[in-house]
Design a protein around this motif. Structure first.
Motif, PDB file in Angstrom:
ATOM      1  N   LYS A 140       0.833  -1.208   0.000  1.00 38.82           N
ATOM      2  CA  LYS A 140       0.000   0.000   0.000  1.00 38.82           C
ATOM      3  C   LYS A 140       0.867   1.257   0.000  1.00 38.82           C
ATOM      4  O   LYS A 140       0.598   2.221  -0.714  1.00 38.82           O
ATOM      5  CB  LYS A 140      -0.921  -0.009   1.223  1.00 38.82           C
ATOM      6  CG  LYS A 140      -1.989  -1.088   1.196  1.00 38.82           C
ATOM      7  CD  LYS A 140      -2.836  -1.050   2.455  1.00 38.82           C
ATOM      8  CE  LYS A 140      -3.886  -2.163   2.448  1.00 38.82           C
ATOM      9  NZ  LYS A 140      -4.693  -2.166   3.698  1.00 38.82           N
ATOM     10  N   ILE A 141       1.912   1.252   0.821  1.00 42.68           N
ATOM     11  CA  ILE A 141       2.811   2.404   0.881  1.00 42.68           C
ATOM     12  C   ILE A 141       3.500   2.608  -0.456  1.00 42.68           C
ATOM     13  O   ILE A 141       3.658   3.739  -0.939  1.00 42.68           O
ATOM     14  CB  ILE A 141       3.846   2.211   2.001  1.00 42.68           C
ATOM     15  CG1 ILE A 141       3.154   2.166   3.364  1.00 42.68           C
ATOM     16  CG2 ILE A 141       4.911   3.304   1.969  1.00 42.68           C
ATOM     17  CD1 ILE A 141       4.073   1.805   4.507  1.00 42.68           C
ATOM     18  N   TYR A 142       3.904   1.502  -1.092  1.00 39.24           N
ATOM     19  CA  TYR A 142       4.599   1.588  -2.368  1.00 39.24           C
ATOM     20  C   TYR A 142       3.707   2.222  -3.438  1.00 39.24           C
ATOM     21  O   TYR A 142       4.142   3.126  -4.169  1.00 39.24           O
ATOM     22  CB  TYR A 142       5.044   0.196  -2.822  1.00 39.24           C
ATOM     23  CG  TYR A 142       5.548   0.171  -4.254  1.00 39.24           C
ATOM     24  CD1 TYR A 142       6.804   0.666  -4.567  1.00 39.24           C
ATOM     25  CD2 TYR A 142       4.753  -0.319  -5.283  1.00 39.24           C
ATOM     26  CE1 TYR A 142       7.264   0.669  -5.872  1.00 39.24           C
ATOM     27  CE2 TYR A 142       5.196  -0.324  -6.583  1.00 39.24           C
ATOM     28  CZ  TYR A 142       6.455   0.167  -6.881  1.00 39.24           C
ATOM     29  OH  TYR A 142       6.893   0.187  -8.166  1.00 39.24           O
ATOM     30  N   TYR A 143       2.460   1.775  -3.550  1.00 41.00           N
ATOM     31  CA  TYR A 143       1.554   2.330  -4.551  1.00 41.00           C
ATOM     32  C   TYR A 143       1.280   3.805  -4.290  1.00 41.00           C
ATOM     33  O   TYR A 143       1.189   4.616  -5.221  1.00 41.00           O
ATOM     34  CB  TYR A 143       0.243   1.551  -4.573  1.00 41.00           C
ATOM     35  CG  TYR A 143       0.349   0.205  -5.259  1.00 41.00           C
ATOM     36  CD1 TYR A 143       1.056   0.075  -6.451  1.00 41.00           C
ATOM     37  CD2 TYR A 143      -0.248  -0.927  -4.728  1.00 41.00           C
ATOM     38  CE1 TYR A 143       1.168  -1.156  -7.074  1.00 41.00           C
ATOM     39  CE2 TYR A 143      -0.154  -2.160  -5.349  1.00 41.00           C
ATOM     40  CZ  TYR A 143       0.568  -2.265  -6.532  1.00 41.00           C
ATOM     41  OH  TYR A 143       0.665  -3.485  -7.147  1.00 41.00           O
ATOM     42  N   THR A 144       1.144   4.192  -3.009  1.00 38.94           N
ATOM     43  CA  THR A 144       0.915   5.597  -2.668  1.00 38.94           C
ATOM     44  C   THR A 144       2.120   6.439  -3.063  1.00 38.94           C
ATOM     45  O   THR A 144       1.980   7.511  -3.672  1.00 38.94           O
ATOM     46  CB  THR A 144       0.651   5.744  -1.155  1.00 38.94           C
ATOM     47  OG1 THR A 144      -0.506   4.998  -0.810  1.00 38.94           O
ATOM     48  CG2 THR A 144       0.436   7.204  -0.790  1.00 38.94           C
ATOM     49  N   LEU A 145       3.312   5.966  -2.719  1.00 41.15           N
ATOM     50  CA  LEU A 145       4.520   6.711  -3.044  1.00 41.15           C
ATOM     51  C   LEU A 145       4.760   6.767  -4.541  1.00 41.15           C
ATOM     52  O   LEU A 145       5.233   7.780  -5.069  1.00 41.15           O
ATOM     53  CB  LEU A 145       5.718   6.069  -2.338  1.00 41.15           C
ATOM     54  CG  LEU A 145       7.052   6.816  -2.398  1.00 41.15           C
ATOM     55  CD1 LEU A 145       6.899   8.217  -1.846  1.00 41.15           C
ATOM     56  CD2 LEU A 145       8.126   6.054  -1.632  1.00 41.15           C
ATOM     57  N   GLU A 146       4.407   5.701  -5.244  1.00 36.85           N
ATOM     58  CA  GLU A 146       4.570   5.675  -6.695  1.00 36.85           C
ATOM     59  C   GLU A 146       3.766   6.793  -7.348  1.00 36.85           C
ATOM     60  O   GLU A 146       4.243   7.466  -8.278  1.00 36.85           O
ATOM     61  CB  GLU A 146       4.132   4.313  -7.240  1.00 36.85           C
ATOM     62  CG  GLU A 146       4.333   4.168  -8.741  1.00 36.85           C
ATOM     63  CD  GLU A 146       3.724   2.882  -9.268  1.00 36.85           C
ATOM     64  OE1 GLU A 146       4.294   2.314 -10.200  1.00 36.85           O
ATOM     65  OE2 GLU A 146       2.656   2.477  -8.760  1.00 36.85           O
ATOM     66  N   LYS A 147       2.541   7.008  -6.879  1.00 35.72           N
ATOM     67  CA  LYS A 147       1.716   8.083  -7.432  1.00 35.72           C
ATOM     68  C   LYS A 147       2.341   9.450  -7.162  1.00 35.72           C
ATOM     69  O   LYS A 147       2.353  10.327  -8.023  1.00 35.72           O
ATOM     70  CB  LYS A 147       0.316   8.025  -6.824  1.00 35.72           C
ATOM     71  CG  LYS A 147      -0.502   6.818  -7.241  1.00 35.72           C
ATOM     72  CD  LYS A 147      -1.863   6.813  -6.557  1.00 35.72           C
ATOM     73  CE  LYS A 147      -2.663   5.577  -6.940  1.00 35.72           C
ATOM     74  NZ  LYS A 147      -3.979   5.545  -6.235  1.00 35.72           N
ATOM     75  N   ARG A 148       2.871   9.624  -5.950  1.00 32.55           N
ATOM     76  CA  ARG A 148       3.446  10.920  -5.603  1.00 32.55           C
ATOM     77  C   ARG A 148       4.727  11.216  -6.379  1.00 32.55           C
ATOM     78  O   ARG A 148       5.099  12.366  -6.561  1.00 32.55           O
ATOM     79  CB  ARG A 148       3.744  10.965  -4.101  1.00 32.55           C
ATOM     80  CG  ARG A 148       2.490  10.888  -3.241  1.00 32.55           C
ATOM     81  CD  ARG A 148       2.852  10.802  -1.768  1.00 32.55           C
ATOM     82  NE  ARG A 148       1.665  10.605  -0.938  1.00 32.55           N
ATOM     83  CZ  ARG A 148       1.693  10.330   0.360  1.00 32.55           C
ATOM     84  NH1 ARG A 148       2.868  10.226   0.974  1.00 32.55           N
ATOM     85  NH2 ARG A 148       0.582  10.163   1.042  1.00 32.55           N
TER      86      ARG A 148
END
Length: 414
Positions: A140-148
């Motif tokens: 979940k953290i990875y997908y959030t950071l990927e968007k940012r």
């Protein structure tokens, strides 16, 4: 005077950043903290005179001057002064841009503690843990950071998200509750309780878990433990924990049995028995002991309570093991010069000039089964030399395999 009048009057008072130079200086300070997170920290090779404390403001002052120069702004010598910087930093604290605490290891804004190169390495590590080790929270953290980070890619930094480094070992079990639900393969395991487990680890809470299955001794039922660490090893996620002999009273000087359990063998049940927790100092002491046991052993089996007690008291006898490896795996064995800190690798030749390797190591008896499984990976080109019990065990294993192949051949002929 009322509060509203006070606020109204204060808002019209002149402040120290009303002129352009002061305002630009504050903005350059913020830009410096953003572009150079950790600025002001002591460098590894930096030496200061005896009894002299490191002044974090001096390297910050130097970096601000460089940032200003890159923006086409020329500062006089020694500008801004150390005293001025202190006031500027206090302003950032007053507006919540910096925290009200000491920045002993350098200044940074919020959680922005990495520069771009450091971020790339950390992002790659997140990618591996999310995709290959199947960590549901990291995913979940990875997908959030990927968007940012997509804005950085638009700026030409395409290598930010490219997985330059990866750790590709994959778990052999289901790990992500959301993926399980999508596939209709839900397993009610401890992976559903990771938030509570991590909180318990951080504070040293005493918790109760339930073991669903245990393939070696069929020891199922409730466990009252102090969880110490979640770690990934080889094929799965594991929980390192310390058992509690007296759940109602923790004795700091008493270290109980340390064990390891695979997460999918524990039910999605986590009951907090002692909410305040025993604190991180007690957690670290137990964790250091476990790490020492891992280092002296082979694999992740930490042994029985008696074996652990004897090993801590230096009363556990270690077994000297010698295994002879033949081509073609000799080069592979020789390459593993850091496989274990107690190992000794000796290259030899037989009467015909054929090279072989003697691999010698001292291990506690709790580690013999895992070590043997490693040797058996090379069963066609390995031979136990000592101790006699492992020589016999290896010979019997090879003979049993040969018998099965002989029986298979006979069945085909019939």
């Amino acid at each position: 005077m009322s509060n509203s009048v006070q606020r109204f009057s204060y808002s019209y008072l002149p402040h120290r950043y009303i002129d352009r130079t002061s305002f630009e200086r504050l903005l350059i300070l913020i830009a410096t903290l953003i572009q150079h997170p950790g600025v002001g920290s002591r460098q590894p090779l930096e030496h200061t005179p005896n009894r002299t404390h490191h002044n974090a403001l001096t390297p910050l002052q130097s970096q601000i001057r460089q940032v200003a120069k890159s923006l086409g702004i020329s500062y006089p010598d020694r500008y801004p002064s150390i005293g001025t910087l202190r006031k500027d930093l206090e302003t950032l604290r007053n507006y919540g841009i910096l925290d009200h605490r000491k920045y002993r290891w350098g200044y940074y804004l919020g959680t922005g503690v990495m520069n771009r190169d450091e971020l790339k390495v950390a992002f790659n590590a997140l990618h591996s843990q999310a995709m290959y080790q199947g960590d549901p929270q990291i995913r979940k953290i990875y997908y959030t950071l990927e968007k940012r980070l997509r804005g950085l890619e638009l700026d030409g930094n395409t290598d930010i998200s490219y997985p330059v480094r990866a750790y590709m070992n994959r778990p052999i079990i289901q790990t992500d509750p959301e993926v399980m639900a999508e596939k209709g393969t839900t397993r009610h395991t401890l992976f559903h309780c990771l938030d509570r487990i991590e909180d318990a680890i951080a504070t040293g809470q005493l918790i109760e878990l339930y073991r669903l299955r245990e393939p070696y001794h069929n020891n199922i039922g409730y466990l009252q433990i102090y969880p110490l660490q979640l770690f990934y090893h080889d094929i799965a996620w594991y929980l390192l924990y310390e058992t509690a002999s007296n759940p109602n009273l923790y004795q700091p000087d008493e270290i109980q049995h340390l064990e390891v359990e695979r997460l999918d063998r524990l039910k999605n049940y986590c009951k907090i028995l002692h909410s305040p927790g025993r604190g991180q100092n007690a957690q670290f002491e137990s964790l250091k002991l476990a790490q020492k046991l891992f280092k002296t052993g082979w694999g992740i089996n930490l042994g029985t309570p008696e074996e652990q007690y004897n090993e801590r008291k230096n009363q556990e006898s270690f077994e000297r093991i010698t295994v002879r490896f033949f081509p073609p795996c000799t080069q592979f064995i020789r390459e593993g010069e850091c496989r274990h800190n107690n190992q000794k690798i000796t290259s030899k030749k037989d009467q015909d000039g054929q090279e072989y390797i003697d691999y010698s190591i001292k291990l506690p008896r709790r580690s013999l089964p895992e070590f043997c499984r490693w040797v058996y990976r090379h069963i066609g080109c390995s031979q136990f030399i000592s101790p006699p019990e492992l020589v016999e065990k290896h010979q019997n294993a090879i003979q049993a395999a040969a018998n099965r192949y002989s029986a298979l051949h006979c069945n085909k002929v019939q």
